[in-house]
Motif scaffolding. Structure first.
Motif, short mmCIF file in Angstrom:
data_model
loop_
_atom_site.label_atom_id
_atom_site.label_comp_id
_atom_site.label_asym_id
_atom_site.label_seq_id
_atom_site.Cartn_x
_atom_site.Cartn_y
_atom_site.Cartn_z
N GLU A 2 15.82 -40.45 -14.29
CA GLU A 2 15.11 -40.83 -15.49
C GLU A 2 13.82 -40.04 -15.66
O GLU A 2 13.25 -39.54 -14.70
CB GLU A 2 14.81 -42.33 -15.48
CG GLU A 2 16.04 -43.20 -15.65
CD GLU A 2 15.68 -44.65 -15.86
OE1 GLU A 2 14.47 -44.98 -15.84
OE2 GLU A 2 16.59 -45.47 -16.04
N TYR A 85 2.16 -46.31 -10.99
CA TYR A 85 3.36 -45.88 -10.30
C TYR A 85 3.02 -45.49 -8.87
O TYR A 85 2.14 -44.66 -8.64
CB TYR A 85 4.00 -44.69 -11.03
CG TYR A 85 4.48 -45.03 -12.42
CD1 TYR A 85 5.65 -45.75 -12.62
CD2 TYR A 85 3.74 -44.64 -13.54
CE1 TYR A 85 6.08 -46.08 -13.90
CE2 TYR A 85 4.16 -44.96 -14.82
CZ TYR A 85 5.33 -45.68 -15.00
OH TYR A 85 5.75 -46.00 -16.24
N ASN A 86 3.72 -46.09 -7.92
CA ASN A 86 3.48 -45.73 -6.52
C ASN A 86 4.30 -44.50 -6.14
O ASN A 86 5.05 -43.97 -6.95
CB ASN A 86 3.81 -46.91 -5.59
CG ASN A 86 5.26 -47.38 -5.74
OD1 ASN A 86 6.16 -46.57 -5.91
ND2 ASN A 86 5.47 -48.69 -5.69
N LYS A 87 4.14 -44.09 -4.90
CA LYS A 87 4.77 -42.85 -4.46
C LYS A 87 6.29 -42.91 -4.60
O LYS A 87 6.93 -41.93 -5.00
CB LYS A 87 4.39 -42.56 -3.01
CG LYS A 87 4.87 -41.22 -2.49
CD LYS A 87 4.37 -40.96 -1.09
CE LYS A 87 4.84 -39.59 -0.60
NZ LYS A 87 4.35 -39.33 0.78
N ARG A 88 6.86 -44.05 -4.31
CA ARG A 88 8.31 -44.18 -4.42
C ARG A 88 8.76 -44.05 -5.88
O ARG A 88 9.78 -43.44 -6.17
CB ARG A 88 8.75 -45.54 -3.86
CG ARG A 88 10.27 -45.72 -3.79
CD ARG A 88 10.62 -47.02 -3.09
NE ARG A 88 10.17 -46.99 -1.70
CZ ARG A 88 10.30 -48.01 -0.85
NH1 ARG A 88 10.84 -49.15 -1.28
NH2 ARG A 88 9.88 -47.91 0.39
N ASP A 89 7.97 -44.63 -6.80
CA ASP A 89 8.28 -44.51 -8.23
C ASP A 89 8.26 -43.04 -8.67
O ASP A 89 9.11 -42.59 -9.42
CB ASP A 89 7.27 -45.28 -9.07
CG ASP A 89 7.43 -46.79 -8.93
OD1 ASP A 89 8.57 -47.23 -8.71
OD2 ASP A 89 6.42 -47.50 -9.02
N LEU A 90 7.24 -42.33 -8.18
CA LEU A 90 7.07 -40.95 -8.60
C LEU A 90 8.25 -40.09 -8.21
O LEU A 90 8.60 -39.13 -8.91
CB LEU A 90 5.78 -40.38 -8.00
CG LEU A 90 4.48 -41.10 -8.38
CD1 LEU A 90 3.29 -40.40 -7.76
CD2 LEU A 90 4.33 -41.20 -9.87
N GLU A 91 8.87 -40.42 -7.10
CA GLU A 91 10.02 -39.64 -6.65
C GLU A 91 11.26 -39.93 -7.49
O GLU A 91 12.20 -39.14 -7.51
CB GLU A 91 10.30 -39.94 -5.18
CG GLU A 91 9.20 -39.42 -4.25
CD GLU A 91 9.43 -39.81 -2.80
OE1 GLU A 91 10.35 -40.63 -2.56
OE2 GLU A 91 8.70 -39.31 -1.92
N LYS A 92 11.24 -41.06 -8.22
CA LYS A 92 12.40 -41.43 -9.02
C LYS A 92 12.36 -40.81 -10.42
O LYS A 92 13.37 -40.74 -11.10
CB LYS A 92 12.48 -42.96 -9.16
CG LYS A 92 12.81 -43.69 -7.88
CD LYS A 92 13.10 -45.17 -8.15
CE LYS A 92 11.92 -45.87 -8.78
NZ LYS A 92 12.17 -47.32 -8.97
N PHE A 93 11.18 -40.40 -10.86
CA PHE A 93 11.01 -39.93 -12.23
C PHE A 93 10.76 -38.43 -12.30
O PHE A 93 10.16 -37.83 -11.40
CB PHE A 93 9.82 -40.63 -12.88
CG PHE A 93 10.03 -42.09 -13.14
CD1 PHE A 93 10.95 -42.53 -14.08
CD2 PHE A 93 9.29 -43.04 -12.45
CE1 PHE A 93 11.14 -43.87 -14.33
CE2 PHE A 93 9.48 -44.40 -12.69
CZ PHE A 93 10.40 -44.82 -13.63
#
Length: 349
Positions: A2, A85-93
């Motif tokens: 996404e 957005y945390n680090k994990r979120d950033l890797e998803k986008f």
């Protein structure tokens, strides 16, 4: 994967550039977009916002997309909302930033924490193709700067360029024209994309008194080139008479430059003989719905009329005689830019 999208705009033309690019992304299934953050910048010269939420026609049609608007007066805005957005979120986008100007330092630093990011520079109109020297002359004429301020700007620009090289992993320039070997060529893919975009968003909702076959003169911000209001009005008289001579028995309209609207020059145009198009719609919207004859000096609308809508356009730049250094340089660069672009005719006095 996404995508999050950030859009920076000042004018309606920037809106069209951003939306047409998003349309291209979605139509070709390049990215899956769920959230769009739009930053509408305040226009200092006119003292207002030139863009509203309703101008984003294409995005407003996308019901499965969350769109958030921010009206900002500070051009140096930081995207503080990204901190949610945390680090994990950033890797998803994937972050996609669409901007009409070169990215500034704060924009770059605010977005560099995304591992996957893409930067899109959309067409700024004719300004995209003018030289840095011409832009500096315009900045000087609008707001003279001291030598210290000029030095500070040079340093800031060098820092920005360095950060661009360091941070911008993927930059796409989405311009109507391609610059190669001191010559400008039409970018057919971008031109077609704009044309299809305008066809899709056009609702034929404009109810203007103009008719097919009328002449529309789209004015420039002449005060920067002449610095004398009396001379400015003389130029418009000369142009009006030339249009009247060339296009006999045609009704002649003028769509004033936004700065001229702010300066309340309407009565002067009426006294010369022009009828005024009184609407907030962009000329591209008008041109997409009416088959009119487009005239101007060095306006971006001459370029868009010829390259997007494939209609003839006429430039009266050579009728300007007593212009300053900025005007002479702008005329030279304008003529060089459109030299290889079909559909724009230069009127020779």
């Amino acid at each position: 994967m996404e995508s999050l999208v950030i859009i920076n705009v000042v004018s309606k033309w920037h809106v069209y550039g951003a939306e047409s690019y998003l349309r291209y992304i979605l139509n070709n299934n390049i990215y899956k977009i769920k959230k769009v953050f739009i930053f509408i910048q305040f226009h200092d010269k006119s003292g207002k916002y030139r863009v509203s939420k309703n101008d984003f026609v294409y995005l407003n049609l996308q019901k499965d997309m969350n769109v958030y608007f921010f009206f900002v007066k500070n051009q140096k805005v930081q995207y503080k909302f990204l901190s949610i957005y945390n680090k994990r979120d950033l890797e998803k986008f994937i972050l996609i930033m669409i901007s009409a100007k070169n990215l500034n330092v704060r924009q770059l630093l605010s977005t560099c924490k995304f591992r996957n990011r893409k930067y899109i520079l959309i067409d700024e109109g004719m300004g995209s193709y003018y030289s840095a020297k011409l832009w500096n002359l315009e900045i000087q004429s609008l707001k003279p700067k001291t030598k210290i301020q000029q030095l500070e700007n040079v340093i800031k620009d060098e820092i920005r360029k360095f950060l661009c090289l360091l941070i911008c992993r993927d930059v796409t320039v989405n311009n109507l024209l391609i610059h190669k070997k001191n010559t400008f060529k039409l970018n057919e893919m971008v031109s077609i994309n704009y044309r299809e975009y305008f066809s899709q968003i056009s609702t034929n909702s404009l109810k203007l008194p103009i008719e097919n076959g009328d002449v529309v003169f789209v004015s420039d911000n002449l005060e920067l080139m002449l610095n004398d209001e009396e001379e400015e009005m003389n130029v418009y008289k000369i142009i009006y008479n030339e249009i009247r001579k060339r296009f006999q028995n045609k009704r002649i309209w003028i769509k004033p430059h936004p700065n001229e609207i702010a300066d309340k020059k309407d009565q002067i145009f009426l006294n010369i003989g022009f009828d005024i198009i009184e609407c907030n719609s962009s000329y591209e919207e008008i041109c997409s719905q009416y088959d009119v004859i487009t005239c101007g000096i060095g306006s971006t609308t001459l370029l868009t009329t010829a390259t997007i809508f494939r209609k003839p356009a006429f430039s009266f730049f050579l009728l300007l005689k007593d212009i300053n250094e900025y005007g002479r340089m702008k005329r030279k660069e304008f003529l060089n830019i459109i030299r290889e672009i079909p559909g724009i005719e230069i009127i020779i006095p």
